[in-house]
Design an enzyme around this catalytic site. Sequence first.
Site, PDB file in Angstrom:
ATOM      1  N   ALA A 107      94.578  70.522 -79.783  1.00  0.00           N
ATOM      2  CA  ALA A 107      95.007  70.625 -78.376  1.00  0.00           C
ATOM      3  C   ALA A 107      94.210  71.730 -77.690  1.00  0.00           C
ATOM      4  CB  ALA A 107      96.505  70.903 -78.297  1.00  0.00           C
ATOM      5  N   GLU A 139      84.220  71.272 -67.120  1.00  0.00           N
ATOM      6  CA  GLU A 139      84.711  69.908 -66.833  1.00  0.00           C
ATOM      7  C   GLU A 139      86.175  69.979 -66.392  1.00  0.00           C
ATOM      8  OE1 GLU A 139      83.016  70.804 -69.557  1.00  0.00           O
ATOM      9  OE2 GLU A 139      81.150  69.677 -69.305  1.00  0.00           O
ATOM     10  N   GLY A 166      98.395  82.594 -77.280  1.00  0.00           N
ATOM     11  CA  GLY A 166      97.993  81.405 -78.029  1.00  0.00           C
ATOM     12  C   GLY A 166      98.470  80.115 -77.394  1.00  0.00           C
ATOM     13  N   HIS A 187      61.703  87.779 -69.617  1.00  0.00           N
ATOM     14  CA  HIS A 187      61.310  88.672 -70.717  1.00  0.00           C
ATOM     15  C   HIS A 187      60.284  88.022 -71.651  1.00  0.00           C
ATOM     16  CE1 HIS A 187      64.808  91.144 -69.637  1.00  0.00           C
ATOM     17  NE2 HIS A 187      64.386  92.060 -70.472  1.00  0.00           N
ATOM     18  N   THR A 204      92.074  85.010 -78.875  1.00  0.00           N
ATOM     19  CA  THR A 204      91.484  86.333 -78.700  1.00  0.00           C
ATOM     20  C   THR A 204      92.513  87.364 -79.169  1.00  0.00           C
ATOM     21  OG1 THR A 204      90.180  85.537 -76.848  1.00  0.00           O
ATOM     22  CG2 THR A 204      90.466  87.928 -77.002  1.00  0.00           C
ATOM     23  N   GLY A 232      58.657  86.440 -74.744  1.00  0.00           N
ATOM     24  CA  GLY A 232      59.023  86.562 -76.174  1.00  0.00           C
ATOM     25  C   GLY A 232      60.016  87.679 -76.409  1.00  0.00           C
ATOM     26  N   GLU A 252      95.110  74.888 -79.701  1.00  0.00           N
ATOM     27  CA  GLU A 252      95.337  74.516 -81.102  1.00  0.00           C
ATOM     28  C   GLU A 252      94.165  73.665 -81.572  1.00  0.00           C
ATOM     29  OE1 GLU A 252      99.111  72.594 -81.524  1.00  0.00           O
ATOM     30  OE2 GLU A 252     100.207  74.358 -80.838  1.00  0.00           O
ATOM     31  N   GLU A 274      89.260  79.650 -71.140  1.00  0.00           N
ATOM     32  CA  GLU A 274      90.251  79.474 -70.054  1.00  0.00           C
ATOM     33  C   GLU A 274      89.967  78.212 -69.240  1.00  0.00           C
ATOM     34  OE1 GLU A 274      91.879  82.816 -68.041  1.00  0.00           O
ATOM     35  OE2 GLU A 274      91.344  84.178 -69.670  1.00  0.00           O
TER      36      GLU A 274
HETATM   37  C1  LIG Z   1      85.627  83.094 -77.669  1.00  0.00           C
HETATM   38  C2  LIG Z   1      86.807  82.251 -77.295  1.00  0.00           C
HETATM   39  C3  LIG Z   1      88.000  82.872 -76.945  1.00  0.00           C
HETATM   40  C4  LIG Z   1      89.130  82.110 -76.641  1.00  0.00           C
HETATM   41  N1  LIG Z   1      90.325  82.739 -76.393  1.00  0.00           N
HETATM   42  C5  LIG Z   1      91.447  81.984 -76.267  1.00  0.00           C
HETATM   43  C6  LIG Z   1      92.730  82.623 -76.191  1.00  0.00           C
HETATM   44  O1  LIG Z   1      92.846  83.845 -76.210  1.00  0.00           O
HETATM   45  N2  LIG Z   1      93.824  81.829 -76.119  1.00  0.00           N
HETATM   46  C7  LIG Z   1      93.751  80.464 -76.088  1.00  0.00           C
HETATM   47  O2  LIG Z   1      94.788  79.813 -76.000  1.00  0.00           O
HETATM   48  N3  LIG Z   1      92.542  79.835 -76.133  1.00  0.00           N
HETATM   49  C8  LIG Z   1      91.395  80.565 -76.244  1.00  0.00           C
HETATM   50  N4  LIG Z   1      90.173  79.939 -76.343  1.00  0.00           N
HETATM   51  C9  LIG Z   1      90.126  78.486 -76.350  1.00  0.00           C
HETATM   52  C10 LIG Z   1      89.486  77.862 -75.138  1.00  0.00           C
HETATM   53  O3  LIG Z   1      90.328  77.997 -74.028  1.00  0.00           O
HETATM   54  C11 LIG Z   1      89.165  76.408 -75.489  1.00  0.00           C
HETATM   55  O4  LIG Z   1      88.078  76.436 -76.410  1.00  0.00           O
HETATM   56  C12 LIG Z   1      88.838  75.558 -74.302  1.00  0.00           C
HETATM   57  O5  LIG Z   1      89.950  75.380 -73.481  1.00  0.00           O
HETATM   58  C13 LIG Z   1      88.279  74.170 -74.698  1.00  0.00           C
HETATM   59  O6  LIG Z   1      89.057  73.555 -75.669  1.00  0.00           O
HETATM   60  P1  LIG Z   1      88.328  72.947 -76.982  1.00  0.00           P
HETATM   61  O7  LIG Z   1      87.465  74.014 -77.532  1.00  0.00           O
HETATM   62  O8  LIG Z   1      89.348  72.371 -77.866  1.00  0.00           O
HETATM   63  O9  LIG Z   1      87.378  71.800 -76.433  1.00  0.00           O
HETATM   64  P2  LIG Z   1      87.773  70.264 -76.145  1.00  0.00           P
HETATM   65  O10 LIG Z   1      88.986  70.206 -75.300  1.00  0.00           O
HETATM   66  O11 LIG Z   1      87.778  69.518 -77.420  1.00  0.00           O
HETATM   67  O12 LIG Z   1      86.543  69.807 -75.260  1.00  0.00           O
HETATM   68  C14 LIG Z   1      85.306  69.329 -75.812  1.00  0.00           C
HETATM   69  C15 LIG Z   1      84.458  68.839 -74.636  1.00  0.00           C
HETATM   70  O13 LIG Z   1      85.101  67.722 -74.003  1.00  0.00           O
HETATM   71  C16 LIG Z   1      85.278  68.001 -72.622  1.00  0.00           C
HETATM   72  N5  LIG Z   1      86.506  67.369 -72.154  1.00  0.00           N
HETATM   73  C17 LIG Z   1      87.751  67.448 -72.691  1.00  0.00           C
HETATM   74  N6  LIG Z   1      88.634  66.777 -71.948  1.00  0.00           N
HETATM   75  C18 LIG Z   1      87.949  66.267 -70.898  1.00  0.00           C
HETATM   76  C19 LIG Z   1      88.298  65.472 -69.768  1.00  0.00           C
HETATM   77  N7  LIG Z   1      89.557  65.071 -69.557  1.00  0.00           N
HETATM   78  N8  LIG Z   1      87.327  65.139 -68.896  1.00  0.00           N
HETATM   79  C20 LIG Z   1      86.067  65.553 -69.085  1.00  0.00           C
HETATM   80  N9  LIG Z   1      85.662  66.296 -70.128  1.00  0.00           N
HETATM   81  C21 LIG Z   1      86.596  66.654 -71.020  1.00  0.00           C
HETATM   82  C22 LIG Z   1      85.322  69.509 -72.538  1.00  0.00           C
HETATM   83  O14 LIG Z   1      85.036  69.966 -71.221  1.00  0.00           O
HETATM   84  C23 LIG Z   1      84.268  69.900 -73.559  1.00  0.00           C
HETATM   85  O15 LIG Z   1      83.002  69.785 -72.980  1.00  0.00           O
HETATM   86  C24 LIG Z   1      89.029  80.687 -76.621  1.00  0.00           C
HETATM   87  C25 LIG Z   1      87.817  80.071 -76.926  1.00  0.00           C
HETATM   88  C26 LIG Z   1      86.727  80.828 -77.287  1.00  0.00           C
HETATM   89  C27 LIG Z   1      85.450  80.126 -77.657  1.00  0.00           C
END
Ligand SMILES: Cc1cc2nc3c(=O)[nH]c(=O)nc-3n(C[C@H](O)[C@H](O)[C@H](O)COP(=O)(O)OP(=O)(O)OC[C@H]3O[C@@H](n4cnc5c(N)ncnc54)[C@H](O)[C@@H]3O)c2cc1C
Length: 380
Positions: free
Chosen positions: A130, A367, A124, A338, A158, A340, A127, A363
């Site tokens: 974050a 961006e 984890g 494919h 996850t 439809g 957040e 991960e």
């Molecule tokens: C199915 C799934 C499994 C996951 N598993 C884990 C896990 O096991 N452990 C864990 O810790 N996390 C996990 N995550 C979290 C994942 O790593 C984050 O969703 C990801 O890092 C993006 O963070 P956010 O969703 O808060 O998007 P945000 O950070 O809010 O980003 C929103 C958009 O803004 C863009 N953006 C943000 N900052 C910048 C910047 N400085 N410059 C340009 N563009 C920017 C991003 O690229 C994105 O397009 C998981 C996510 C999913 C969907």
Amino acid sequence: MDFQLTEQQRLLRLAVREFAEGEIGPHVMEWDEAQHFPGELVPKLAELGLMGIQIPEAYGGAGMSAIDYCICIEELARIDPSIALSVAAHNGLCVAHIYMFGTEEQKQKYVVPLARGDKIGAWGLTEPTAGSDAGGTRTTAVQDGSSWVLNGSKTFTTHGRVGDVIVVMAVTDRAQGHRGISAFIVERGTPGMSPGKKENKLGMRASDTSEVVLQDCRVGADHLLGKEGQGFANALEVLDAGRIGIAALAVGLAQGAYEAARRYALQREQFGQAIASFQAIRWKLVDSATCIEAARLLTYQAACLKDCGLRVTRESAMAKLFSSEAAVRVAEEGVQIHGGYGFVKDYPAEKFFRDSKLCTIGEGTSEIQRLVIARELLRA
Ligand SMILES: Cc1cc2nc3c(=O)[nH]c(=O)nc-3n(C[C@H](O)[C@H](O)[C@H](O)COP(=O)(O)OP(=O)(O)OC[C@H]3O[C@@H](n4cnc5c(N)ncnc54)[C@H](O)[C@@H]3O)c2cc1C
């Protein structure tokens, strides 16, 4: 430079392929629709060494290389990317973090059962406020006598609900910024830790993703993982290697989507001939196959450098960026080929399309990969 897999690696690919086709293939849509994480599969994954792929045998693992790891993840993703995501998160995040930075005691206590598949790992960092800016972690860990008390919440974890052991990043000294974040090992059942909302996802639906809530969750001093204040730096190192796994997942997913599209193009007839005879369709297949080869080469290059003990920040970010964007393109073309039938659930194209999008987000988004690569390229 040798572009051939060894005989052992070819056999490994075959073994994981047979397992994925036989044990996972028949259930893919059922698990997807029910959002069912197949815990029943874990002992079988463990039998193949897939719960501790790169962990030495002395710690209960299979002692395989980073290239072998890619082969395993690819073959799982070719059939079900959700299972590949679960295996990659368990191995590449939780187990890797404890193995890389844990004490000998922590390795014996946690890595051994995790690598043997007796336990499932979670990690984890993210957040609610974050995500990409993981340094903005709000979860806190406050020292109280010989224990630490954790408060906060992790999102998109996850295995947040099914994990037995979770590595949690928390702020131990706010004044130090990134250098005030530490990592902790928290076991399921610890009072104060509870799973929160289970996410209802677009794709990767058989992989459990949920919130983890920490409310006055008390752990002993021996649960601090790595040095105090090093949790964020260590997490970035874990991600450097972890991203090779997501790149391999994207390669495997793209391979599965391409093979399904190729099969369909050869069998589907329109205007009195197989649609594979139309140049427009051939070019889609050609571009997909070429992209997959390029993605695989970048991924294996990063894995090979990791096996040599080199720093792979740039290479793993490039592999992850290219492979994940390639997977989205290949999966989309798969749906297009494919027609439809790519839009309905009777064929695998639509699921690959839905699953592919996670690759450009998890991960580190595309961006963020570009930011990492730019930093590496422009380093003085
Ligand atoms: C199915 C799934 C499994 C996951 N598993 C884990 C896990 O096991 N452990 C864990 O810790 N996390 C996990 N995550 C979290 C994942 O790593 C984050 O969703 C990801 O890092 C993006 O963070 P956010 O969703 O808060 O998007 P945000 O950070 O809010 O980003 C929103 C958009 O803004 C863009 N953006 C943000 N900052 C910048 C910047 N400085 N410059 C340009 N563009 C920017 C991003 O690229 C994105 O397009 C998981 C996510 C999913 C969907």
